[in-house]
Design a protein around this motif. Structure first.
Motif, PDB file in Angstrom:
ATOM      1  N   SER A   1      48.775  37.512  48.554  1.00 19.53           N
ATOM      2  CA  SER A   1      48.256  36.626  47.520  1.00 19.53           C
ATOM      3  C   SER A   1      46.735  36.522  47.599  1.00 19.53           C
ATOM      4  O   SER A   1      46.063  36.401  46.577  1.00 19.53           O
ATOM      5  CB  SER A   1      48.894  35.253  47.618  1.00 19.53           C
ATOM      6  N   TYR A   2      46.171  36.561  48.816  1.00 22.87           N
ATOM      7  CA  TYR A   2      44.718  36.524  48.970  1.00 22.87           C
ATOM      8  C   TYR A   2      44.096  37.770  48.349  1.00 22.87           C
ATOM      9  O   TYR A   2      43.109  37.688  47.625  1.00 22.87           O
ATOM     10  CB  TYR A   2      44.364  36.423  50.458  1.00 22.87           C
ATOM     11  N   ARG A   3      44.672  38.914  48.622  1.00 27.85           N
ATOM     12  CA  ARG A   3      44.176  40.175  48.053  1.00 27.85           C
ATOM     13  C   ARG A   3      44.314  40.149  46.534  1.00 27.85           C
ATOM     14  O   ARG A   3      43.394  40.543  45.815  1.00 27.85           O
ATOM     15  CB  ARG A   3      44.952  41.355  48.639  1.00 27.85           C
ATOM     16  N   ASN A   4      45.450  39.689  46.063  1.00 23.82           N
ATOM     17  CA  ASN A   4      45.683  39.625  44.620  1.00 23.82           C
ATOM     18  C   ASN A   4      44.677  38.683  43.952  1.00 23.82           C
ATOM     19  O   ASN A   4      44.193  38.953  42.859  1.00 23.82           O
ATOM     20  CB  ASN A   4      47.121  39.180  44.350  1.00 23.82           C
ATOM     21  N   GLY A   5      44.361  37.571  44.607  1.00 22.09           N
ATOM     22  CA  GLY A   5      43.373  36.639  44.071  1.00 22.09           C
ATOM     23  C   GLY A   5      41.995  37.264  43.960  1.00 22.09           C
ATOM     24  O   GLY A   5      41.279  37.064  42.974  1.00 22.09           O
ATOM     25  N   ARG A   6      41.611  38.022  44.976  1.00 20.75           N
ATOM     26  CA  ARG A   6      40.311  38.715  44.933  1.00 20.75           C
ATOM     27  C   ARG A   6      40.277  39.751  43.824  1.00 20.75           C
ATOM     28  O   ARG A   6      39.278  39.880  43.114  1.00 20.75           O
ATOM     29  CB  ARG A   6      40.031  39.402  46.276  1.00 20.75           C
ATOM     30  N   ILE A   7      41.363  40.487  43.678  1.00 23.65           N
ATOM     31  CA  ILE A   7      41.438  41.489  42.611  1.00 23.65           C
ATOM     32  C   ILE A   7      41.365  40.812  41.252  1.00 23.65           C
ATOM     33  O   ILE A   7      40.657  41.280  40.349  1.00 23.65           O
ATOM     34  CB  ILE A   7      42.720  42.339  42.756  1.00 23.65           C
TER      35      ILE A   7
ATOM     36  N   ASP B   1      45.981  37.328  35.614  1.00 22.93           N
ATOM     37  CA  ASP B   1      47.157  37.422  36.482  1.00 22.93           C
ATOM     38  C   ASP B   1      47.552  38.889  36.594  1.00 22.93           C
ATOM     39  O   ASP B   1      47.885  39.527  35.595  1.00 22.93           O
ATOM     40  CB  ASP B   1      48.338  36.640  35.910  1.00 22.93           C
ATOM     41  N   THR B   2      47.514  39.409  37.796  1.00 23.76           N
ATOM     42  CA  THR B   2      47.894  40.793  38.037  1.00 23.76           C
ATOM     43  C   THR B   2      49.195  40.798  38.825  1.00 23.76           C
ATOM     44  O   THR B   2      49.376  39.990  39.742  1.00 23.76           O
ATOM     45  CB  THR B   2      46.787  41.516  38.838  1.00 23.76           C
ATOM     46  N   THR B   3      50.094  41.711  38.459  1.00 21.63           N
ATOM     47  CA  THR B   3      51.351  41.807  39.195  1.00 21.63           C
ATOM     48  C   THR B   3      51.082  42.273  40.618  1.00 21.63           C
ATOM     49  O   THR B   3      50.034  42.854  40.914  1.00 21.63           O
ATOM     50  CB  THR B   3      52.319  42.784  38.492  1.00 21.63           C
ATOM     51  N   LYS B   4      52.025  42.032  41.496  1.00 23.26           N
ATOM     52  CA  LYS B   4      51.854  42.384  42.910  1.00 23.26           C
ATOM     53  C   LYS B   4      51.675  43.883  43.110  1.00 23.26           C
ATOM     54  O   LYS B   4      50.953  44.311  44.003  1.00 23.26           O
ATOM     55  CB  LYS B   4      53.030  41.873  43.736  1.00 23.26           C
ATOM     56  N   ASP B   5      52.348  44.670  42.270  1.00 19.74           N
ATOM     57  CA  ASP B   5      52.216  46.124  42.413  1.00 19.74           C
ATOM     58  C   ASP B   5      51.006  46.678  41.650  1.00 19.74           C
ATOM     59  O   ASP B   5      50.795  47.886  41.613  1.00 19.74           O
ATOM     60  CB  ASP B   5      53.498  46.824  41.975  1.00 19.74           C
ATOM     61  N   LEU B   6      50.208  45.793  41.056  1.00 13.52           N
ATOM     62  CA  LEU B   6      48.970  46.147  40.337  1.00 13.52           C
ATOM     63  C   LEU B   6      49.200  47.079  39.148  1.00 13.52           C
ATOM     64  O   LEU B   6      48.305  47.810  38.747  1.00 13.52           O
ATOM     65  CB  LEU B   6      47.945  46.773  41.295  1.00 13.52           C
ATOM     66  N   SER B   7      50.389  47.029  38.565  1.00  9.81           N
ATOM     67  CA  SER B   7      50.653  47.895  37.414  1.00  9.81           C
ATOM     68  C   SER B   7      50.298  47.221  36.087  1.00  9.81           C
ATOM     69  O   SER B   7      49.980  47.914  35.117  1.00  9.81           O
ATOM     70  CB  SER B   7      52.113  48.348  37.401  1.00  9.81           C
ATOM     71  N   TYR B   8      50.335  45.904  36.042  1.00 11.12           N
ATOM     72  CA  TYR B   8      49.996  45.166  34.830  1.00 11.12           C
ATOM     73  C   TYR B   8      49.070  44.015  35.171  1.00 11.12           C
ATOM     74  O   TYR B   8      49.183  43.401  36.228  1.00 11.12           O
ATOM     75  CB  TYR B   8      51.248  44.588  34.159  1.00 11.12           C
TER      76      TYR B   8
END
Length: 145
Positions: free
Chosen positions: A3-9, A40-47
């Protein structure tokens, strides 16, 4: 940790998309008052869903959304050039109506407050009238004695 990585992305995508909207998209339908409010990015970074807030009337909002949706290819290209990801996510543009809802709720709260205030004044006026009537009756009774 994910979630931390996803937040930065999400924050990097938000900055880059905001910059692209302000500086690269030259569509005349696009309103000058467009801001990216959330990503909001999905966990797999596809969308990635990009929420935008648009200031203006309904026609300006519709035209701006159409301009943004037709510019998703450019936005994705710029995103791929500036944000270092293995795969550039597919972009979904959504309207963020949080501000409009907040304004609507604030208006409703204000109306309720005014209604309560008016009812309070009316109740106080009724109490004052009752007090005056009781004092008037009391004075008349004392005159008869």
């Amino acid at each position: 940790m994910v979630s931390y990585r996803n937040g930065r992305i999400n924050e990097e995508i938000k900055k880059d998309v905001s910059n692209t909207i302000q500086n690269k998209i030259k569509d005349p339908r696009l309103s000058a008052m467009v801001s990216v409010t959330k990503v909001d990015t999905t966990k797999d970074l596809s969308y990635t869903k990009i929420y935008v807030s648009i200031f203006g009337n309904e026609l300006a909002k519709k035209e701006s959304i159409q301009a943004l949706k037709s510019s998703t290819g450019l936005i994705r290209k710029e995103l791929g050039a500036h944000v270092k990801l293995r795969h550039v996510p597919q972009i979904i543009i959504e309207v963020d109506e949080t501000i409009e809802r907040a304004i609507h709720l604030e208006t409703l709260f204000h109306q309720i407050k005014e209604k309560d205030k008016n009812e309070q004044v009316k109740d106080n006026d009724d109490i004052i009238k009752d007090d005056v009537n009781e004092e008037g009756i009391a004075e008349e009774n004392s005159d008869e004695d």
